[in-house]
Design a protein around this motif. Structure first.
Motif, PDB file in Angstrom:
ATOM      1  N   VAL A   1      58.272  23.787  63.787  1.00 50.03           N
ATOM      2  CA  VAL A   1      56.685  24.327  64.184  1.00 50.03           C
ATOM      3  C   VAL A   1      56.863  25.647  65.010  1.00 50.03           C
ATOM      4  O   VAL A   1      55.890  26.489  64.987  1.00 50.03           O
ATOM      5  CB  VAL A   1      56.194  23.419  64.855  1.00 50.03           C
ATOM      6  CG1 VAL A   1      56.464  23.104  66.295  1.00 50.03           C
ATOM      7  CG2 VAL A   1      54.632  23.507  64.908  1.00 50.03           C
TER       8      VAL A   1
ATOM      9  N   GLU B   1      57.695  21.151  60.432  1.00 51.59           N
ATOM     10  CA  GLU B   1      56.566  21.312  59.725  1.00 51.59           C
ATOM     11  C   GLU B   1      56.848  21.993  58.597  1.00 51.59           C
ATOM     12  O   GLU B   1      57.043  23.034  58.229  1.00 51.59           O
ATOM     13  CB  GLU B   1      55.457  22.222  60.402  1.00 51.59           C
ATOM     14  CG  GLU B   1      54.247  21.878  59.533  1.00 51.59           C
ATOM     15  CD  GLU B   1      53.114  22.894  60.326  1.00 51.59           C
ATOM     16  OE1 GLU B   1      52.006  22.809  60.005  1.00 51.59           O
ATOM     17  OE2 GLU B   1      53.324  23.371  61.377  1.00 51.59           O
TER      18      GLU B   1
ATOM     19  N   LYS C   1      58.618  14.870  62.209  1.00 51.70           N
ATOM     20  CA  LYS C   1      57.348  15.305  61.601  1.00 51.70           C
ATOM     21  C   LYS C   1      56.433  14.722  62.441  1.00 51.70           C
ATOM     22  O   LYS C   1      55.170  15.253  62.450  1.00 51.70           O
ATOM     23  CB  LYS C   1      57.329  15.124  60.047  1.00 51.70           C
ATOM     24  CG  LYS C   1      58.124  16.002  59.265  1.00 51.70           C
ATOM     25  CD  LYS C   1      58.222  15.501  57.643  1.00 51.70           C
ATOM     26  CE  LYS C   1      58.945  16.599  57.007  1.00 51.70           C
ATOM     27  NZ  LYS C   1      58.872  15.933  55.497  1.00 51.70           N
TER      28      LYS C   1
ATOM     29  N   PHE D   1      55.372  16.649  65.004  1.00 55.77           N
ATOM     30  CA  PHE D   1      55.206  17.924  64.963  1.00 55.77           C
ATOM     31  C   PHE D   1      56.362  18.960  65.370  1.00 55.77           C
ATOM     32  O   PHE D   1      55.954  19.877  65.749  1.00 55.77           O
ATOM     33  CB  PHE D   1      53.705  18.214  65.777  1.00 55.77           C
ATOM     34  CG  PHE D   1      52.610  17.620  65.140  1.00 55.77           C
ATOM     35  CD1 PHE D   1      51.763  17.945  63.958  1.00 55.77           C
ATOM     36  CD2 PHE D   1      52.016  16.296  65.922  1.00 55.77           C
ATOM     37  CE1 PHE D   1      50.949  17.068  63.650  1.00 55.77           C
ATOM     38  CE2 PHE D   1      51.316  15.582  65.466  1.00 55.77           C
ATOM     39  CZ  PHE D   1      50.434  16.041  64.211  1.00 55.77           C
TER      40      PHE D   1
ATOM     41  N   ARG E   1      49.164  24.672  67.106  1.00 55.54           N
ATOM     42  CA  ARG E   1      50.701  24.670  67.247  1.00 55.54           C
ATOM     43  C   ARG E   1      50.973  25.743  68.342  1.00 55.54           C
ATOM     44  O   ARG E   1      50.019  26.346  69.160  1.00 55.54           O
ATOM     45  CB  ARG E   1      51.077  25.545  65.895  1.00 55.54           C
ATOM     46  CG  ARG E   1      50.752  24.919  64.575  1.00 55.54           C
ATOM     47  CD  ARG E   1      51.171  25.638  63.275  1.00 55.54           C
ATOM     48  NE  ARG E   1      51.160  24.896  62.003  1.00 55.54           N
ATOM     49  CZ  ARG E   1      49.596  24.996  61.568  1.00 55.54           C
ATOM     50  NH1 ARG E   1      48.772  25.592  62.018  1.00 55.54           N
ATOM     51  NH2 ARG E   1      49.639  24.115  60.537  1.00 55.54           N
TER      52      ARG E   1
END
Length: 424
Positions: free
Chosen positions: A291, A267, A261, A264, A130
């Motif tokens: 995220v 999340e 999603k 990413f 991340r």
């Protein structure tokens, strides 16, 4: 070029390389996947390098094993350009019979998996990266460790002073590694550029479905307003309809969310279901999160000054920052982060649950004695409902704050820890 900043994912990658033939690093664009992988690779193939791209793709189709030749671990960057590399790599590492052979990285756009014959089970390890936590970006002193809290080891610490406006800047800047060497103004522009890239390109490339940029932007705005909430798609639909875009139905909205999603950007947080003393019904809907908090700030068009003058929105976006960091720290400990809410409205912002069934309960508050007291009341109420004959007692109760001078333990046993004092 700025010196490489060590990531928590470095330790995780080393561990996975010792256990698996292939490590696939996934996560959002710009989060540092390739840069981190480069620190561990002994040879590298950039599939998308302009001078060799055509020959790389041809070899991937005709003789993929030759692309795996080189010192190991060998990094194959942008591997998704040639999905057939997946099966070829699985075959190759099976015959080599050694861990730590290949690292696959690529953009967050998933490859076409339709032609693959093997899932990779037993050969491939997945590692999710991340954007940087505050500890990784150098904005947290790391004087309080979540790992130590699970072991019952805690020492009070003085936190570095962080003005409210500075915290707002950290929310709006986000944890993008490339922004750390920039001026503050440029770093904020980069966060906005990330959202522009998602809107105009990435969301359509997720599954090769052309999507409306303006609708995507408004969907991101709606999602930003509901950070940390368990709202259904119908609520987001109502938001968009009120803003002049009623033509997209709920199924279409759900498909856009799924695409976000896949790359990413979104999340969401799953619900936690403990064993309770009573038969209280637990709500199992996921909680909405990006995220990184900078995506929400950029989607809403908010600057650090705007957040300081809108503390309600500031609180929601700070929660997204805190959840981002908790997820990164939990990953390092082999755990996951969940959310709790029951039919009576009792809600806990984050539950860090480890593989050995240990868990900690966390309330996230931007600061202030009144909010801290409210968080403590919630934590004590929830911990009192848990049936400790059927599961462990919580390892710790913590209130994670945005601002505060000290990390300390209250008389009731609850830890109060500023976010810029925390690490894994």
């Amino acid at each position: 070029m700025e010196k490489y900043r060590p990531r928590i994912a470095d330790r995780m990658l080393e561990a996975q390389l010792s256990a698996s033939g292939i490590v696939l690093i996934q996560g959002p664009k710009w989060c540092g996947k390739t840069t981190t992988a480069e620190q561990h690779a002994r040879s590298i193939l950039y599939m998308d390098y302009p001078k060799t791209r055509a020959s790389n793709l041809l070899l991937a189709e005709t003789d993929p094993q030759i692309l795996f030749q080189g010192d190991t671990p060998r990094l194959i960057d942008e591997w998704q350009l040639a999905p057939k590399l997946w099966d070829a790599a699985r075959f190759e590492v099976s015959h080599r019979g050694m861990p730590g052979q290949l690292i696959f990285t690529g953009s967050s756009v998933p490859p076409d998996m339709s032609e693959l014959t093997h899932t990779g089970t037993g050969r491939v390890a997945w590692l999710t990266m991340r954007p940087m936590s505050l500890w990784e970006s150098g904005d947290s002193s790391g004087k309080t460790s979540i790992g130590s809290l699970f072991k019952g080891d805690f020492a009070s610490a003085k936190a570095d002073d962080i003005p409210l406006k500075e915290l707002a800047y950290l929310v709006c800047r986000g944890g993008w590694p490339g922004s750390l060497a920039l001026t503050r103004e440029a770093a904020l522009l980069q966060a906005g550029n990330y959202v522009d890239g998602v809107v105009h390109s990435d969301v359509s490339r997720a599954d090769n479905v052309q999507r409306d940029p303006e609708f995507t932007r408004r969907l991101l705005r709606s999602y930003a307003r509901h950070q940390g909430q368990q709202v259904p798609v119908s609520t987001i639909y109502d938001d968009l309809a009120q803003n002049g875009m009623p033509s997209m139905g709920q199924d279409t909205i759900a498909s856009y969310i799924q695409a976000l999603k896949k790359i990413f950007v979104i999340e969401d947080m799953p619900a936690w279901s403990p064993n309770l003393r009573s038969k209280t019904a637990i709500r199992v809907s996921d909680t909405r999160y990006f995220v990184d908090p900078s995506i929400a700030a950029s989607a809403l068009g908010l600057s650090p000054d705007d957040l300081v003058y809108d503390l309600n929105t500031f609180g929601l976006l700070f929660e997204t920052l805190a959840v981002r960091d908790l997820r990164i720290y939990a990953d390092a400990l082999g755990g996951q982060v969940y959310h709790y809410r029951d039919k009576n409205g009792l809600e806990c912002d984050a539950v860090i649950h480890l593989r050995d069934s240990s868990y900690g309960l966390v309330e996230i508050k931007i600061g202030g004695e009144q909010l801290i007291e409210s968080g403590a009341e919630t934590l004590l109420k929830l911990s009192g409902k848990i049936d400790t004959k059927r599961m462990k007692e919580p390892s710790f109760l913590m209130i994670l704050t945005g601002i505060g001078q000290y990390a300390y333990r209250r008389k009731d046993g609850i830890y109060v820890v500023p976010v810029n004092c925390l690490k894994d």
